[in-house]
Design an enzyme around this catalytic site. Structure first.
Site, PDB file in Angstrom:
ATOM      1  CG  HIS A  35      -1.727  -1.231   1.377  1.00 18.35           C
ATOM      2  ND1 HIS A  35      -3.028  -1.308   0.930  1.00 18.35           N
ATOM      3  CD2 HIS A  35      -1.442  -2.459   1.877  1.00 18.35           C
ATOM      4  CE1 HIS A  35      -3.508  -2.520   1.173  1.00 18.35           C
ATOM      5  NE2 HIS A  35      -2.566  -3.244   1.745  1.00 18.35           N
ATOM      6  CD  GLU A 216      -4.861  -8.016   7.117  1.00 21.08           C
ATOM      7  OE1 GLU A 216      -5.770  -7.479   6.455  1.00 21.08           O
ATOM      8  OE2 GLU A 216      -3.879  -7.373   7.563  1.00 21.08           O
TER       9      GLU A 216
HETATM   10  N1  HPA Z   1      -5.152  -4.870   5.591  1.00 22.99           N
HETATM   11  C1  HPA Z   1      -6.262  -4.282   5.180  1.00 22.99           C
HETATM   12  N2  HPA Z   1      -6.281  -3.037   4.711  1.00 22.99           N
HETATM   13  C2  HPA Z   1      -5.137  -2.372   4.634  1.00 22.99           C
HETATM   14  C3  HPA Z   1      -3.957  -2.936   5.035  1.00 22.99           C
HETATM   15  C4  HPA Z   1      -3.957  -4.261   5.540  1.00 22.99           C
HETATM   16  O1  HPA Z   1      -2.926  -4.850   5.940  1.00 22.99           O
HETATM   17  N3  HPA Z   1      -2.985  -2.008   4.814  1.00 22.99           N
HETATM   18  C5  HPA Z   1      -3.578  -0.925   4.298  1.00 22.99           C
HETATM   19  N4  HPA Z   1      -4.885  -1.128   4.184  1.00 22.99           N
HETATM   20 ZN    ZN Z   2      -2.596  -5.109   2.627  1.00 23.18          ZN
END
Ligand code: HPA
Ligand code: ZN
Length: 354
Positions: A35, A216
């Site tokens: 990102h 995640e």
């Molecule tokens: N997860 C979800 N959204 C995000 C992340 C992440 O690790 N980094 C920046 N936006």
């Molecule tokens: Zn990410």
């Protein structure tokens, strides 16, 4: 080592043994999960705040760094979005992008697929053109300047509505933004992929490549939704697939790329410690995993740091390191020609990583 840099001969007896060690070769990799807003280093946050006359709620670098103790994804996102306040002009976006590419080149990155969050800027009153053109202006010369081929991924915030995402995608298409793919990020739990079925259908119709964060913090079922309902080609993170053996088998059979971010998972408490990370088990299962940095300014390291810390904990074999690098190249959206070039570079040298 300054004496060497200056070309001055140093008597052998004065050399420290450590200085004589030949550094391990850094493997060429593709970074697929990054990102750009997560590359804003504390020093740059302060520099941009000063340039733009923005008052930060931290007295100095140390006070800001004290906030980098995260308990979960949301606690990180709160700081990540707050710090974006310093990004005001095209130049700010360009400076941030340049700083990432410089550091990524030293980390061995030869191809980068860079996510940006346009909605996080639009909601602050920053036009699409400002953020897209600022980042894209630097990507345009990245291969020449840094040896890094790049492409841009527009990521959509899954905690906002699908209507908002559709509107922004329309805006990006209308301005002919140089995006190659879309992604889905931000707060995962409670915002399943199925919420964005129309967005992904529209992006596919527009010829864009498709990826999404899934698994995640969210469950393995979100990975299945991303594949079946959104039709993604790649899963960002995906570590929770390990909870579902049938899904693992499916991902192995389809060679579905999983862009894993080990230091991110530790810092956001998706795993307790790096030693608990499922990466070795994922490799052993035959999953198509790569190593990525996610938000390197917040999570304690770039791709090379992720490799180094993995190596320190798991003592990865040269074969596994090379496999991770090759997976990243194969899993990229780069042209077949570029992939072949990178694979040649990878296969041309010894396989060691710092
Ligand atoms: N997860 C979800 N959204 C995000 C992340 C992440 O690790 N980094 C920046 N936006
Ligand atoms: Zn990410």
């Amino acid at each position: 080592m300054d004496n060497f840099a200056a070309g001055t001969a140093v008597p052998e007896t004065e050399l420290d043994a450590a200085e004589l060690e030949v550094p391990a070769r850094i493997l060429p990799v593709a970074e697929l999960h990054l990102h750009i807003e997560g590359t804003l280093q504390p020093e740059l946050i302060f520099a941009l705040a000063e340039r733009n006359g923005i008052a930060l709620p931290y007295a100095g670098l140390d006070e800001l760094r004290e906030r980098y103790e995260f308990t979960d994804l949301q606690s990180f996102l709160d700081l990540y979005y707050a710090n974006m306040a310093v990004l005001q002009t095209e130049q700010d976006f360009a400076d941030m992008t340049r700083a990432y590419l410089e550091r990524a080149a030293a980390a061995g990155v030869r191809h980068a697929e860079i996510m940006m969050d346009p909605q996080a800027h639009l909601s602050r009153g920053i036009p699409l053109e400002t953020c897209v053109n600022g980042v894209a202006s630097v990507l345009a010369t990245s291969q020449e300047e840094f040896g890094i081929s790049t492409l841009l991924i527009a990521a959509f915030l899954r905690d906002l509505s699908e209507e908002s995402a559709l509107e922004v995608l329309d805006g990006l298409l209308a301005m002919n933004a140089p995006i190659a793919a879309i992604g889905l990020d931000s707060a995962e739990v409670g915002n399943p992929p199925s919420k964005f079925e129309r967005l992904y259908a529209k992006a596919r119709e527009a010829g864009l490549r498709l990826t999404a964060h899934a698994g995640e913090e969210g469950p393995a079922s979100y990975i299945i939704e991303a594949l079946d309902i959104l039709g993604v080609e790649r899963i960002d993170h995906g570590i929770r697939c390990m909870d579902d053996p049938d899904l693992v088998e499916r991902l192995v059979d389809a060679r579905t790329p999983l862009t894993v971010c080990p230091l991110s998972n530790v810092r956001l408490r998706a795993v307790d410690t790096l030693a608990d990370h499922p990466l070795p088990a994922m490799l052993a299962a035959g999953l198509n995993v790569s190593v990525n940095s996610d938000d390197p300014a917040y999570f304690g390291g770039y791709v090379d740091d992720n490799f180094a810390q993995l190596d320190a904990v798991f003592e990865l074999s040269d074969f596994d390191k090379a496999r991770l690098a090759a997976n990243s190249i194969h899993s990229s959206f780069a042209s077949e020609e570029r992939k072949a070039e990178l694979l040649d570079e990878l296969n041309g040298g010894e396989v060691a990583h710092p």
